[in-house]
Design an enzyme around this catalytic site. Structure first.
Site, short mmCIF file in Angstrom:
data_model
loop_
_atom_site.label_atom_id
_atom_site.label_comp_id
_atom_site.label_asym_id
_atom_site.label_seq_id
_atom_site.Cartn_x
_atom_site.Cartn_y
_atom_site.Cartn_z
N HIS A 146 6.41 109.79 95.43
CA HIS A 146 7.71 109.35 96.37
C HIS A 146 7.38 110.23 97.79
O HIS A 146 8.01 109.72 98.60
CB HIS A 146 8.88 109.74 95.84
C1 ZL4 Z 1 19.59 114.18 88.61
O1 ZL4 Z 1 21.97 115.41 85.95
O2 ZL4 Z 1 18.68 107.27 92.06
C2 ZL4 Z 1 19.58 115.57 89.45
C3 ZL4 Z 1 19.02 113.02 89.16
C4 ZL4 Z 1 20.56 116.43 89.03
C5 ZL4 Z 1 21.86 117.59 87.29
C6 ZL4 Z 1 23.42 117.49 88.06
C7 ZL4 Z 1 23.69 116.59 89.18
C8 ZL4 Z 1 24.41 115.38 88.71
C9 ZL4 Z 1 19.45 112.17 87.16
C10 ZL4 Z 1 18.97 111.86 88.38
C11 ZL4 Z 1 24.28 114.28 89.67
C12 ZL4 Z 1 23.26 113.50 89.76
C13 ZL4 Z 1 23.34 112.35 90.83
N1 ZL4 Z 1 21.02 116.38 88.00
C14 ZL4 Z 1 21.87 112.16 91.06
C15 ZL4 Z 1 20.21 107.62 94.36
C16 ZL4 Z 1 20.61 108.55 93.74
C17 ZL4 Z 1 21.37 110.08 94.48
C18 ZL4 Z 1 21.10 111.13 93.50
O3 ZL4 Z 1 9.43 110.02 88.17
N2 ZL4 Z 1 21.71 110.83 92.33
C19 ZL4 Z 1 19.28 108.42 94.01
C20 ZL4 Z 1 15.14 109.47 91.59
C21 ZL4 Z 1 16.40 108.97 91.39
C22 ZL4 Z 1 18.40 108.10 92.70
C23 ZL4 Z 1 14.34 109.33 90.55
C24 ZL4 Z 1 11.82 109.51 90.06
C25 ZL4 Z 1 10.53 110.53 90.11
C26 ZL4 Z 1 9.17 109.80 89.62
C27 ZL4 Z 1 7.85 110.63 89.87
C28 ZL4 Z 1 12.86 109.92 90.98
N3 ZL4 Z 1 17.42 108.95 92.41
C29 ZL4 Z 1 21.31 108.62 92.40
C30 ZL4 Z 1 21.07 109.67 91.45
C31 ZL4 Z 1 21.16 115.26 87.10
C32 ZL4 Z 1 20.48 114.34 87.39
C33 ZL4 Z 1 20.30 113.05 86.72
C34 ZL4 Z 1 18.21 110.65 88.94
N4 ZL4 Z 1 17.66 110.58 90.11
C35 ZL4 Z 1 17.87 109.61 88.20
N5 ZL4 Z 1 17.35 108.75 88.97
C36 ZL4 Z 1 17.29 109.40 90.12
O4 ZL4 Z 1 8.94 108.57 90.15
C37 ZL4 Z 1 7.98 112.28 89.76
ZN ZN Z 2 9.02 107.83 87.69
#
Ligand code: ZL4
Ligand code: ZN
Ligand code: CA
Length: 393
Positions: A146
């Site tokens: 990404h």
């Molecule tokens: C977390 O539990 O969909 C981050 C991220 C941190 C700890 C505590 C904080 C809680 C799930 C995800 C609040 C978290 C809120 N902690 C996260 C639009 C979003 C904004 C951020 O596999 N919130 C963003 C990214 C995706 C979004 C996926 C995949 C990478 C790869 C290659 C990246 N971002 C909504 C989510 C947690 C967390 C729990 C999380 N973030 C799940 N999906 C996202 O393709 C390596």
């Molecule tokens: Zn992924």
């Protein structure tokens, strides 16, 4: 002890630096660099290291990182202070530069080291493919698809895949990028948007409003202008929850066969994100290690120089199973290793079911509902076939 010998007629290299696993994104963050420790421990307890060239990857240099990323962004990454508590991304007051410091891409201790080690492994892998010292090169610490030229995105800060493909392009006329992570490989697609020397193909869950990053629709195929050489060189396979091994393998083989026939790649870069497995903390598919790994086996059997990267994967014991089994495929020993996880494997108790290839029942109990209809899969093949008519001779 398991009779693991070097493959005959070809060479596999394994690129990895154990310092990567020392880094933490934060207590409850889904990305756990520690899954690399678990992977490496399975690989060595089966004795697979005896069949490969093992390299401790060095860190990528500033010059290497800025081959793709802007100096402003890399300078900031190199000098920014760690931030123990991520900023609230929903707070407009929060001072987020380059998309850094929010909950997805936190600023943790040693971040620059972590990024340059990940990129260093993938660059070393690419160099071994360029010099033909390796036929297959493995970088499980890479696959961070990404990251953008000027910013971080979705747990990815430095796009090691783009850097590795740029290296391959010095020697190979055409590179095919394939991405089986459950998320869309948007950063790699965007980086090579305007060239016909790289074709990108991502398989992913697609739900524009509910699943990250929201891009990668079936008709997203690169620049719409026919005057742009990159037109038709992005292939996307959008999927729904619950896809099975059988459907996924069929789609993968059909799509990749058609691409190889038209595009005739001289090297392949395969992102093996393990969040497309059943039981992943973020993913929603029903794939078993066997189905995921059959994609790796298919690519290997094409006989084209191959780099394998890691990527996503949020249930560490299953990530380690998949990447260890896929390492076994690379060296041709997947049929000869025992199903039982070796007794002396460090952290063996972390694997719960003590087999390398647990069943769907063991992983999920009740499988997820499959929301992929045969009609939808046919539509995908139809569309991909039409796009590929514009490609190649
Ligand atoms: C977390 O539990 O969909 C981050 C991220 C941190 C700890 C505590 C904080 C809680 C799930 C995800 C609040 C978290 C809120 N902690 C996260 C639009 C979003 C904004 C951020 O596999 N919130 C963003 C990214 C995706 C979004 C996926 C995949 C990478 C790869 C290659 C990246 N971002 C909504 C989510 C947690 C967390 C729990 C999380 N973030 C799940 N999906 C996202 O393709 C390596
Ligand atoms: Zn992924
Ligand atoms: Ca993908």
């Amino acid at each position: 002890e398991y009779g693991i010998t070097r493959p005959k007629g070809y060479n596999v290299s394994f690129h990895y630096n154990p310092d990567m696993e020392k880094h933490h994104f934060g207590q409850t963050h889904p990305m756990k660099p520690w899954r690399l420790t678990l992977t490496k421990s399975l690989v060595t307890s089966y004795g697979m290291n005896f069949a490969m060239d093992n390299y401790t990857a060095r860190a990528a240099t500033y010059e290497e990182l800025t081959n793709f990323h802007t100096t402003e962004y890399v300078d900031f990454l190199a000098t920014v202070a760690p931030q123990p508590t991520p900023l609230d991304v929903d707070n407009p007051q929060a001072d987020i530069k380059f998309n850094l410091g929010g909950s997805d891409c936190p600023l943790f201790e040693g971040l620059y080291d972590y990024c340059s080690l990940s990129a260093g492994g993938s660059l070393d892998a690419a160099r071994k493919i360029c010099s033909q010292k390796s036929d297959i090169a493995i970088s499980w610490g890479g696959g961070l698809h990404h990251a953008k030229r000027y910013e971080a995105s979705g747990f990815c800060y430095i796009n090691d895949i783009v850097l590795a493909i740029l290296q391959l392009l010095r020697v190979y006329p055409r590179v095919l990028y394939i991405d089986i992570d459950v998320h869309h490989g948007d950063g790699v697609e965007e980086a090579f948007f305007s060239t016909d020397r790289v074709m990108t193909c991502s398989f992913h869950k697609y739900d524009p409003f509910n699943f990250f990053p929201g891009t990668g629709a079936l008709d997203d195929n690169g620049p719409k202008s026919e005057h742009n050489p990159g037109a038709h060189h992005a292939i996307n396979v959008p999927l729904n929850d619950g896809i099975t091994d059988e459907q996924y393998e069929w789609l993968f083989k059909t799509v990749v066969n058609k691409i190889v026939e038209r595009f005739r790649p001289s090297a392949i870069a395969l992102q093996c994100g393990a969040d497309s497995l059943a039981g992943d903390r973020l993913g929603k598919f029903n794939l078993l290690v066997e189905g995921h790994a059959s994609c790796v086996e298919f690519c290997k059997n094409l006989g084209i120089p191959l780099i394998m990267f890691g990527g996503g994967g949020y249930t560490p014991r299953n990530v380690a199973r998949a990447w260890a089994y896929e390492t076994a495929i690379a060296i041709g020993h997947n049929k000869s290793i025992p199903a039982e996880i070796p007794a002396h494997t460090p952290w063996r108790e972390r694997f719960r079911q003590d087999t390398l290839l647990p069943t769907l029942q063991q992983i999920l109990g009740e499988p997820r509902q499959n929301r992929n209809t045969p009609k939808k899969l046919q539509e995908i093949i139809q569309h991909v076939t039409e796009q590929l008519r514009f490609v190649g001779a």
